[in-house]
Write a protein that holds these residues in place. Structure first.
Motif, PDB file in Angstrom:
ATOM      1  N   VAL A   1      -0.757  -1.853   6.264  1.00 48.96           N
ATOM      2  CA  VAL A   1      -1.444  -2.984   5.639  1.00 48.96           C
ATOM      3  C   VAL A   1      -1.532  -4.141   6.634  1.00 48.96           C
ATOM      4  O   VAL A   1      -0.585  -4.423   7.367  1.00 48.96           O
ATOM      5  CB  VAL A   1      -0.699  -3.432   4.366  1.00 48.96           C
ATOM      6  CG1 VAL A   1      -1.361  -4.653   3.754  1.00 48.96           C
ATOM      7  CG2 VAL A   1      -0.648  -2.295   3.369  1.00 48.96           C
TER       8      VAL A   1
ATOM      9  N   SER B   1     -12.280  -4.794   5.144  1.00 50.13           N
ATOM     10  CA  SER B   1     -10.961  -5.398   4.907  1.00 50.13           C
ATOM     11  C   SER B   1     -11.067  -6.910   4.791  1.00 50.13           C
ATOM     12  O   SER B   1     -10.355  -7.535   3.994  1.00 50.13           O
ATOM     13  CB  SER B   1     -10.010  -5.029   6.047  1.00 50.13           C
ATOM     14  OG  SER B   1      -9.806  -3.636   6.110  1.00 50.13           O
TER      15      SER B   1
ATOM     16  N   GLY C   1       0.814  -1.214   0.000  1.00 47.02           N
ATOM     17  CA  GLY C   1       0.000   0.000   0.000  1.00 47.02           C
ATOM     18  C   GLY C   1       0.847   1.263   0.000  1.00 47.02           C
ATOM     19  O   GLY C   1       2.067   1.243  -0.128  1.00 47.02           O
TER      20      GLY C   1
END
Length: 492
Positions: A50, A97, A44
């Motif tokens: 992350v 997520s 990321g």
């Protein structure tokens, strides 16, 4: 007694978790196997760090093993539930997520299924010589009433392409079509793109309607004989360990042509070819026979009569074809009155050209015996009784094999093997209630369910037989060094 509850103590996340708890097995298994995979994590850019892939795998695998499939519930458990905190090493992903992780890394669940099978083989639990395959349907996340007909799709395409249509024609559209018009979350271009996709799926499926919510699902017959929007789920199961070797999701409404693909998937996961493959009559096709013969795999696939005989469902009519016994050595049928009907004629039906026969029609009769028979009025109409078989050379070989005592005994293992995992997936993991859309997403979730099933079964076997920690370490060392297993799992 501390009334104010002011005292505290330091404790580990796993202090209250039993040593033989499934969560410990999952953590050790993923920790030891994960380094073998070459997973390129998306680090990321700016913003939040992350989430680690390894810990996300542990969390999701354990949650599904507990029957927790809602991303919102997994999010809550990761915050407050002690075992979930231990499994995930304290990470607290959002439900968004979690959904995104399953979408991006779902293809790795099949790799993990292969690791459970290699592990079982290293421990000597099984050698995967005999696998059984079967199919079932999984209901799609789409009501059977929320479908569009081809003519309605064409009308809507004209409407959104700018063609002026009478208001009466628009008002007469069925409810699903009108609901699409009323949707505010899609603009006209998005609706037109969706309609073209629906039109494509109509042509590919050969069916008259297509589901709106899950365009890749198809109409299929369930066990009650009713039509429903669903997917065809294929599985391969080891007959000794009852571990799931492979799962595959198909759009085809029958099992006729599914054997080659599911067996290939199983071979890929077990890293070897089985000696025997057993399946029910739904796979009794030339496609199955040719694949097994080309790969030197012995098939156990009964024809319809053999299936009825095995299940005790032969016709009650004493002169039905079911009661004409076939003598394989003489290649003749024996009628209920002990008269022989020998083979008389063979007709080849060609598919492409005369060098490739597709089906062989074999005819058996005995004119003289039928004329002198006292039961001829009960047995046939016309001049004689004729038995006709549509078969092929490979089908005849299969029939001869299935008549032997050895193959009959081996085939009996199938029902207690392949049905058990399906029953568990349906009753405990509730696969029919899971809201999946699209073939890829459905296959990822079913692979995850199969993985959790395998881990739970392995844990049960190991807990009562082996020291799981030592065996996992030995297993990883072997696949990393001896087998040189390198699973480069980067998304294209």
């Amino acid at each position: 007694m501390d009334i104010k509850q002011s005292s505290f103590k330091l404790e580990r996340l796993d202090d209250d978790i039993p040593k033989d708890h499934l969560s410990r097995f999952i953590v050790r298994f993923v920790d030891e196997f994960f380094p073998v995979l070459e997973v390129e994590e998306n680090m990321g850019g700016k913003g939040r760090p992350v989430l680690p892939v390894r810990e996300m795998f542990k969390l999701i695998i354990y949650a599904f093993n507990e029957g927790v499939t809602s991303s919102k519930v997994i999010e809550d458990h990761a915050k407050y539930h002690k075992i979930y905190l231990y499994v995930s090493n304290g990470i607290k992903p959002s439900q968004r997520s979690i959904r995104r992780f399953i979408r991006d890394y779902g293809y790795l669940f099949n790799v993990f299924i292969g690791s459970t099978l290699l592990f079982a083989n290293e421990l000597g639990i099984t050698d995967f010589k005999h696998i059984s395959i079967d199919g079932t349907i999984k209901k799609a996340y789409n009501s059977k009433f929320n479908v569009l007909h081809e003519k309605d799709i064409n009308t809507l395409i004209q409407y959104y392409s700018g063609l002026k249509l009478p208001n009466k024609k628009i008002k007469k559209l069925p409810r699903p079509a009108r609901k699409l018009i009323e949707r505010t979350d899609l603009n006209n271009e998005d609706k037109l793109e969706l309609l073209f996709e629906l039109q494509t799926q109509i042509k590919m499926s050969g069916q008259n309607t297509v589901p709106v919510n899950d365009v890749e699902a198809r109409w299929m017959h369930n066990k009650q004989g009713l039509n429903e929007v669903a997917y065809n789920v294929q599985s391969a199961v080891d007959t000794v360990s009852k571990l799931i070797c492979a799962v595959k999701v198909s759009q085809k409404p029958t099992d006729h042509y599914e054997l080659p693909e599911i067996v290939k998937n199983a071979i890929n996961n077990i890293n070897d070819e089985p000696e025997y493959v057993s399946a029910d009559t739904g796979y009794h096709t030339e496609t199955s026979f040719q694949y097994l013969e080309q790969n030197n795999i012995k098939g156990l696939i009964p024809d319809r009569k053999q299936t009825r005989e095995n299940t005790g469902r032969l016709s009650e009519n004493p002169f039905h074809k079911d009661h004409f016994k076939h003598d394989l050595e003489k290649d003749t049928y024996i009628c209920p009155n002990k008269q022989e009907l020998p083979f008389q004629q063979e007709i080849k039906h060609y598919l492409e050209n005369e060098t490739k026969p597709y089906k062989i029609e074999r005819r058996y009769w005995n004119y003289n015996a039928c004329q002198d028979c006292q039961d001829k009025e009960k047995c046939y109409k016309g001049t004689q009784r004729q038995i006709t078989e549509f078969t092929s050379n490979t089908a005849l070989k299969m029939k001869k094999q299935m008549e032997t005592k050895e193959y009959k005994t081996m085939f009996k293992k199938r029902s207690s093997t392949v049905e058990a995992p399906f029953g568990t997936l349906k009753t405990y993991y509730h696969i029919n209630e899971l809201p999946t859309t699209g073939i890829q997403h459905t296959e990822h979730i079913l692979a995850l369910q199969a993985l959790t099933y395998n881990l739970k079964r392995l844990n049960h076997i190991i807990k009562n037989t082996y020291d799981e920690t030592d065996n996992i370490n030995q297993f990883i060392e072997k696949i990393g060094a001896t087998l040189n297993l390198k699973c480069k799992t980067t998304e294209k």
